[in-house]
Write an enzyme that holds these catalytic residues in place. Structure first.
Site, PDB file in Angstrom:
ATOM      1  N   ASP A 410      18.520  37.694  43.111  1.00  0.00           N
ATOM      2  CA  ASP A 410      19.553  38.730  43.228  1.00  0.00           C
ATOM      3  C   ASP A 410      18.955  40.140  43.144  1.00  0.00           C
ATOM      4  O   ASP A 410      18.333  40.503  42.137  1.00  0.00           O
ATOM      5  CB  ASP A 410      20.570  38.487  42.091  1.00  0.00           C
ATOM      6  CG  ASP A 410      21.846  39.266  42.277  1.00  0.00           C
ATOM      7  OD1 ASP A 410      21.891  40.151  43.152  1.00  0.00           O
ATOM      8  OD2 ASP A 410      22.808  39.000  41.535  1.00  0.00           O
ATOM      9  N   ASP A 473      30.510  40.607  45.991  1.00  0.00           N
ATOM     10  CA  ASP A 473      31.012  39.480  45.191  1.00  0.00           C
ATOM     11  C   ASP A 473      32.462  39.138  45.526  1.00  0.00           C
ATOM     12  O   ASP A 473      33.331  40.011  45.464  1.00  0.00           O
ATOM     13  CB  ASP A 473      30.922  39.821  43.697  1.00  0.00           C
ATOM     14  CG  ASP A 473      29.488  39.963  43.238  1.00  0.00           C
ATOM     15  OD1 ASP A 473      28.575  39.994  44.096  1.00  0.00           O
ATOM     16  OD2 ASP A 473      29.268  40.043  42.019  1.00  0.00           O
TER      17      ASP A 473
HETATM   18  C1  GLA Z   1      25.731  39.803  41.206  1.00  0.00           C
HETATM   19  C2  GLA Z   1      25.879  38.596  42.121  1.00  0.00           C
HETATM   20  C3  GLA Z   1      26.842  37.602  41.499  1.00  0.00           C
HETATM   21  C4  GLA Z   1      26.327  37.199  40.123  1.00  0.00           C
HETATM   22  C5  GLA Z   1      26.090  38.424  39.258  1.00  0.00           C
HETATM   23  C6  GLA Z   1      25.380  38.074  37.967  1.00  0.00           C
HETATM   24  O1  GLA Z   1      26.908  40.518  41.073  1.00  0.00           O
HETATM   25  O2  GLA Z   1      26.328  38.982  43.388  1.00  0.00           O
HETATM   26  O3  GLA Z   1      26.980  36.469  42.329  1.00  0.00           O
HETATM   27  O4  GLA Z   1      25.140  36.471  40.279  1.00  0.00           O
HETATM   28  O5  GLA Z   1      25.295  39.378  39.925  1.00  0.00           O
HETATM   29  O6  GLA Z   1      25.138  39.197  37.179  1.00  0.00           O
END
Ligand code: GLA
Length: 667
Positions: A410, A473
């Site tokens: 990520d 998200d």
């Molecule tokens: C980001 C990702 C999510 C999750 C969070 C965890 O927002 O896009 O899917 O993994 O981080 O902190």
């Protein structure tokens, strides 16, 4: 003379405009005088925490004395009951957001007909005038949508907003509640064995291998696997295959068999030993939207237990994945999360909620399942935990030693490391991790998570990614009339050309059942507010888009309805088809989405989605679908044939619902 004449003409015009409603016997009712607390954001939450401002408002530097200022996404239902003639306003992004990036799309809908759309409006843009005829309209819906970029800086102004009323006065009302029965469509699997799951599976040569044959029916059962390559062995009672794949790249045509006292079944399975993993989209569970930063080893074990006990694994769910928050969180006040970031030799430390990662993956593997983990290329993760910057190689080796089979990588704080927004800088951390993973003697899928930057779908596969998030998200996508998953799904649908075996577009997790709220991650999981039809649409859309299928709701509270959505073998088969094509959006307009996914056997899987607020008959024609002649049409949710049709097919589709069909050429 001429000048005086002009002035008087303008004056007359102003007077006429002002008194026109009076002449028509109309009265002005201001939007700000209505009960604005009825305005909702997202999936129907009251807007109250999103500060409604009634005056003054400023758009593009111009001040307005009256109006309603809110946030995108927000929705207000106004009952006009045929009593109003016109609705007018000046709309725009409030100047208070400065030169920030906020963008909003304003819409006005009268009884399911779009009366006004502002197009995407940016901060500092001059107000747009809206003036619509609402004669006869019963319900007016005012929408401020976030125009696809989330809620940041979206201060949406309905300035000078007013109704010209000749009859019943307008009234802000609650968003109509959708009273849909939670009808279970998926037939229960019978007691006789039936093998599900992918028909083709990739593994690299000489790698540890684990696969549990997904199979419904009453246990005990006895499994067989004909032509299983040397080095792999099948446990006949559990159907779990373990061992090491052969050293040579080759496609092994294996035949699985299974029997119990009610009958027997067979299924061909190609084990493709070679470079390509994830020949069909990965399936499993991810902890994020239930446990957030509260995740523990015990939750993960529970998820593995439930994946087996609930039957999910019998339909192909396989990965049990830890998301963020398993590491140390520097500066945390929670004693369970603090400690040394790394050991003296640089090995990353887990926090005290994960006492033994190796024991955890062994537990998961013991059930024939695979385990997943999360980190990022920056110094810290999105939730502020230690990530892998400058420890990439070492961390990947540690993850492999621990026994993980999947890595979500990520971006997050890497924004502080990247020199600029160039493609080279966007790709760099993923090229690095992709290359490291390829050289490990363990098959680890790489899930690229950077929210679609730099059109990641164009290059995610080349840098070693097996799937890549195409959007922000899903849990933070508030939605307007259509819930957030629809917005994400519609965006993801555009990238259909880029998906193929080993390389999938990832529109994020399936958030149904009992699931947490990403805006208030400390709250316990609650039952989704999505209607039954919306949930069927969600799962259908994900399967037609050949998406990774990761459930992220509470595994401890899986109810029958949720399992019926997650575990329909014929629907999942569309997702897992070996041809690996993503459904193409062949119709996409305000009311309709049609996704068509060619299947390996020559049939066509089709989703006919009704994006409108009311159920209606909808039609598919052969020309659109590229079909010819007679077609046997099968309803995949009900798992029954509807009949044989030629030329076109019509069916009733519910509000926000779907007809998920499969067309087979018929003689
Ligand atoms: C980001 C990702 C999510 C999750 C969070 C965890 O927002 O896009 O899917 O993994 O981080 O902190």
């Amino acid at each position: 003379m001429a000048r005086r004449y002009r002035i008087s003409r303008i004056a007359v015009l102003l007077i006429v405009t002002a008194i026109a409603p009076v002449l028509r016997g109309a009265e002005t009712v201001w939007l700000s005088d209505l009960d604005i607390s009825k305005m909702t954001v997202g999936w129907g939450e009251p807007v109250k925490d999103a500060s409604i401002q009634k005056q003054p408002l400023t758009i593009g530097g111009r001040k307005f004395d009256r109006g309603v200022g809110s946030h995108a996404d927000s929705v207000l239902f106004v009952e006009l009951a045929g009593g109003s003639k016109r609705f007018s306003a000046r709309v725009g992004v409030d100047s208070e957001v400065g030169s920030n990036i906020g963008s909003i799309e304003f819409k006005v809908i009268g009884d399911d007909k779009e009366l006004f759309s502002s197009g995407v409006m940016k901060a500092q843009e001059a107000a747009k005038e809206l003036d619509v005829d609402v004669t006869g309209v019963k319900t007016l819906i005012l929408i401020a949508g976030s125009a696809g970029d989330g809620v940041s800086y979206d201060h949406a102004d309905w300035a000078d907003a007013k109704f010209e009323v000749t009859g019943v006065k307008p009234k802000a009302v609650d968003r109509p509640s959708v009273d849909e029965e939670m009808v279970i469509l998926t037939p229960r699997p019978g007691p006789a064995p039936k093998i599900n799951g992918p028909r083709v599976y990739g593994a690299r040569p000489g790698s540890p291998f684990i696969y549990r044959i997904p199979c419904t029916g009453e246990r005990p059962m006895t499994f067989t696997a004909k032509k299983l390559p040397k080095g792999l062995k099948l446990d006949e009672t559990t159907g779990i295959i373990t061992g090491t794949t052969p050293e040579k790249a080759k496609k092994h045509k294996v035949t699985f068999g299974v029997s119990n006292e009610h009958g027997k079944a067979k299924r061909d399975f190609t084990l493709a030993v070679g470079d390509t993993l994830a020949l069909t989209p990965p399936m499993g569970w991810n902890h994020w939207y239930t446990w957030y930063d509260r995740i523990t080893d015990a939750h993960m074990r529970q998820a593995a237990d439930v994946m087996i006990d609930s039957g999910m694994a019998d339909f192909g769910y396989q990965y049990v994945n830890i998301d963020d928050c398993w590491m140390i969180r520097p500066g945390s006040k929670d004693p369970e999360l603090i400690g040394e970031n790394r050991k003296a030799d640089g090995t990353i430390n887990t926090n005290s909620r994960f006492p033994d990662m190796k024991a955890l993956t062994e537990y998961i593997h013991g059930k024939g399942l695979r385990a997943g983990l999360y980190t990022g290329p920056g110094p810290t993760t999105c939730a502020g935990f230690v990530a892998s910057y400058e420890h990439e190689q070492q961390d990947a080796v540690t993850f492999a030693e621990w026994g993980f089979d999947f890595l979500k990588y990520d971006w997050c704080s890497y924004g502080r490391i990247a020199k600029d927004n160039s493609l080279a800088e966007l790709q760099k951390p993923y090229i690095l991790m992709g290359d490291i993973l390829k050289k490990l003697d363990r098959d680890i899928l790489l899930n690229i998570c950077q929210y679609g930057m730099g059109n990641v779908w164009e290059w995610g596969g080349q840098v070693g990614g097996h799937c890549w998030r195409t959007t922000g998200d899903l849990g933070l996508e508030r939605g307007t009339l259509l819930p957030g998953f629809y917005h994400i799904g519609l965006a993801n649908a555009q990238h259909w050309q880029y998906a193929k075996p080993g390389q999938w577009n990832d529109p994020d997790y399936i958030l149904i059942g009992f699931v947490g709220n990403a805006f208030r991650s400390g709250d316990p999981a609650r039952r989704t507010s999505l209607s039954a039809n919306e949930q069927y649409s969600y799962m259908s859309m994900w399967c037609l888009m050949a998406s990774p299928l990761f459930y992220s709701g509470d595994m401890g509270r899986l109810d029958e309805f949720t399992l019926n959505v997650l575990c329909n073998a014929e629907v999942i088969e569309v997702d897992q088809d070996p041809l690996g094509r993503q459904g193409k959006p062949i119709v996409q307009d305000k009311g309709t989405l049609v996704l068509a996914k060619p299947m390996e056997d020559g049939s066509m899987a089709v989703g006919l989605f009704n994006l409108r607020e009311a159920g209606r008959p909808m039609t598919l024609n052969w020309e659109q679908l590229g079909l010819k002649g007679k077609q046997r049409v099968r309803d995949l949710w009900r798992q029954e044939d509807i009949g044989v049709f030629e030329g076109e097919f019509e069916t009733q589709v519910a509000r926000h619902g779907v007809a998920m069909l499969r067309f087979f050429a018929s003689r």
